[in-house]
Motif scaffolding. Structure first.
Motif, PDB file in Angstrom:
ATOM      1  N   MET A   1       7.551 -48.370  29.624  1.00 44.53           N
ATOM      2  CA  MET A   1       7.305 -47.582  30.640  1.00 44.53           C
ATOM      3  C   MET A   1       8.063 -46.261  30.409  1.00 44.53           C
ATOM      4  N   SER A   2       7.449 -45.235  30.661  1.00 41.00           N
ATOM      5  CA  SER A   2       7.907 -43.960  30.354  1.00 41.00           C
ATOM      6  C   SER A   2       8.250 -43.165  31.808  1.00 41.00           C
ATOM      7  N   ILE A   3       8.903 -42.142  31.698  1.00 37.26           N
ATOM      8  CA  ILE A   3       9.098 -41.145  32.815  1.00 37.26           C
ATOM      9  C   ILE A   3       7.972 -40.435  33.051  1.00 37.26           C
ATOM     10  N   ILE A   4       7.099 -39.999  31.866  1.00 43.95           N
ATOM     11  CA  ILE A   4       6.142 -38.994  32.029  1.00 43.95           C
ATOM     12  C   ILE A   4       5.089 -39.291  33.101  1.00 43.95           C
ATOM     13  N   PRO A   5       4.677 -40.453  33.439  1.00 46.21           N
ATOM     14  CA  PRO A   5       3.679 -40.393  34.570  1.00 46.21           C
ATOM     15  C   PRO A   5       4.414 -39.976  36.054  1.00 46.21           C
ATOM     16  N   MET A   6       5.509 -40.278  35.857  1.00 52.30           N
ATOM     17  CA  MET A   6       6.107 -39.973  37.055  1.00 52.30           C
ATOM     18  C   MET A   6       6.603 -38.241  37.294  1.00 52.30           C
ATOM     19  N   LEU A   7       6.583 -37.851  36.132  1.00 54.98           N
ATOM     20  CA  LEU A   7       6.660 -36.408  36.191  1.00 54.98           C
ATOM     21  C   LEU A   7       5.480 -35.728  36.198  1.00 54.98           C
ATOM     22  N   ALA A   8       4.315 -36.185  36.031  1.00 56.17           N
ATOM     23  CA  ALA A   8       3.084 -35.542  36.058  1.00 56.17           C
ATOM     24  C   ALA A   8       2.771 -34.679  37.031  1.00 56.17           C
ATOM     25  N   GLN A   9       3.084 -35.046  38.128  1.00 57.61           N
ATOM     26  CA  GLN A   9       2.819 -34.372  39.409  1.00 57.61           C
ATOM     27  C   GLN A   9       3.892 -33.661  39.913  1.00 57.61           C
ATOM     28  N   SER A  10       4.819 -33.339  39.177  1.00 59.37           N
ATOM     29  CA  SER A  10       6.167 -32.793  39.736  1.00 59.37           C
ATOM     30  C   SER A  10       6.150 -31.217  39.664  1.00 59.37           C
ATOM     31  N   ALA A  18      10.624 -31.910  29.280  1.00 52.82           N
ATOM     32  CA  ALA A  18      10.969 -32.330  27.926  1.00 52.82           C
ATOM     33  C   ALA A  18      12.379 -32.869  28.096  1.00 52.82           C
ATOM     34  N   ILE A  19      13.203 -32.125  28.732  1.00 54.14           N
ATOM     35  CA  ILE A  19      14.401 -32.616  28.937  1.00 54.14           C
ATOM     36  C   ILE A  19      14.873 -33.692  29.646  1.00 54.14           C
ATOM     37  N   LEU A  20      14.029 -33.888  30.822  1.00 52.60           N
ATOM     38  CA  LEU A  20      14.203 -34.962  31.591  1.00 52.60           C
ATOM     39  C   LEU A  20      13.457 -36.394  30.827  1.00 52.60           C
ATOM     40  N   VAL A  21      12.469 -36.010  30.118  1.00 52.64           N
ATOM     41  CA  VAL A  21      11.939 -37.314  29.124  1.00 52.64           C
ATOM     42  C   VAL A  21      13.403 -37.833  28.201  1.00 52.64           C
ATOM     43  N   SER A  22      14.028 -36.762  27.615  1.00 50.30           N
ATOM     44  CA  SER A  22      15.073 -37.052  26.471  1.00 50.30           C
ATOM     45  C   SER A  22      16.174 -37.929  27.475  1.00 50.30           C
ATOM     46  N   VAL A  23      16.244 -37.281  28.530  1.00 46.48           N
ATOM     47  CA  VAL A  23      17.418 -37.749  29.356  1.00 46.48           C
ATOM     48  C   VAL A  23      17.123 -39.218  29.507  1.00 46.48           C
ATOM     49  N   PHE A  24      16.026 -39.545  30.047  1.00 46.69           N
ATOM     50  CA  PHE A  24      15.420 -41.026  30.290  1.00 46.69           C
ATOM     51  C   PHE A  24      15.629 -41.893  29.027  1.00 46.69           C
ATOM     52  N   GLU A  25      15.491 -41.235  27.878  1.00 44.73           N
ATOM     53  CA  GLU A  25      15.769 -42.161  26.791  1.00 44.73           C
ATOM     54  C   GLU A  25      16.960 -42.331  26.278  1.00 44.73           C
ATOM     55  N   LYS A  53      13.338 -42.718  38.592  1.00 42.47           N
ATOM     56  CA  LYS A  53      13.372 -42.274  39.622  1.00 42.47           C
ATOM     57  C   LYS A  53      14.787 -41.528  40.122  1.00 42.47           C
ATOM     58  N   ARG A  54      16.117 -42.093  39.574  1.00 45.17           N
ATOM     59  CA  ARG A  54      17.280 -41.757  39.788  1.00 45.17           C
ATOM     60  C   ARG A  54      17.242 -40.197  39.075  1.00 45.17           C
ATOM     61  N   ILE A  55      16.877 -40.246  37.959  1.00 41.78           N
ATOM     62  CA  ILE A  55      16.892 -38.842  36.970  1.00 41.78           C
ATOM     63  C   ILE A  55      16.163 -37.695  37.788  1.00 41.78           C
ATOM     64  N   ILE A  56      14.793 -38.304  38.274  1.00 43.68           N
ATOM     65  CA  ILE A  56      14.113 -37.173  38.820  1.00 43.68           C
ATOM     66  C   ILE A  56      14.585 -36.779  40.187  1.00 43.68           C
TER      67      ILE A  56
END
Length: 82
Positions: A1-10, A18-25, A53-56
């Motif tokens: 699972m990746s955070i990217i799909p959740m951020l696609a429509q943000s 890019a920062i949030l992806v790194s935070v998730f990892e 979801k929490r990071i977002i």
């Protein structure tokens, strides 16, 4: 699972995404390194979704410090679902 799909429509800027992806990892690595049951195959997908979801959510509230966002996400998972 990746955070990217959740951020696609943000509404986040590409740099923030890019920062949030790194935070998730980073947050997920912390879960794996902790030996938590959430890192096991049976929990992994759901735990990753909760962390994403929490990071977002926290970023939408104005959180921008990567270390704080990662720590908060891991702590949220542990205290809410342990």
């Amino acid at each position: 699972m990746s955070i990217i799909p959740m951020l696609a429509q943000s509404a986040f800027e590409p740099e923030t995404i890019a920062i949030l992806v790194s935070v998730f990892e980073t947050a997920w690595q912390k879960v794996e390194q902790s030996g938590s049951r959430f890192a096991s195959p049976g929990y992994k997908r759901v735990a990753q979704e909760i962390i994403a979801k929490r990071i977002i959510e926290m970023a939408q509230r104005g959180g921008r410090d990567p270390a704080e966002l990662a720590e908060d996400a891991v702590a949220y998972l542990q205290r809410s679902f342990a």
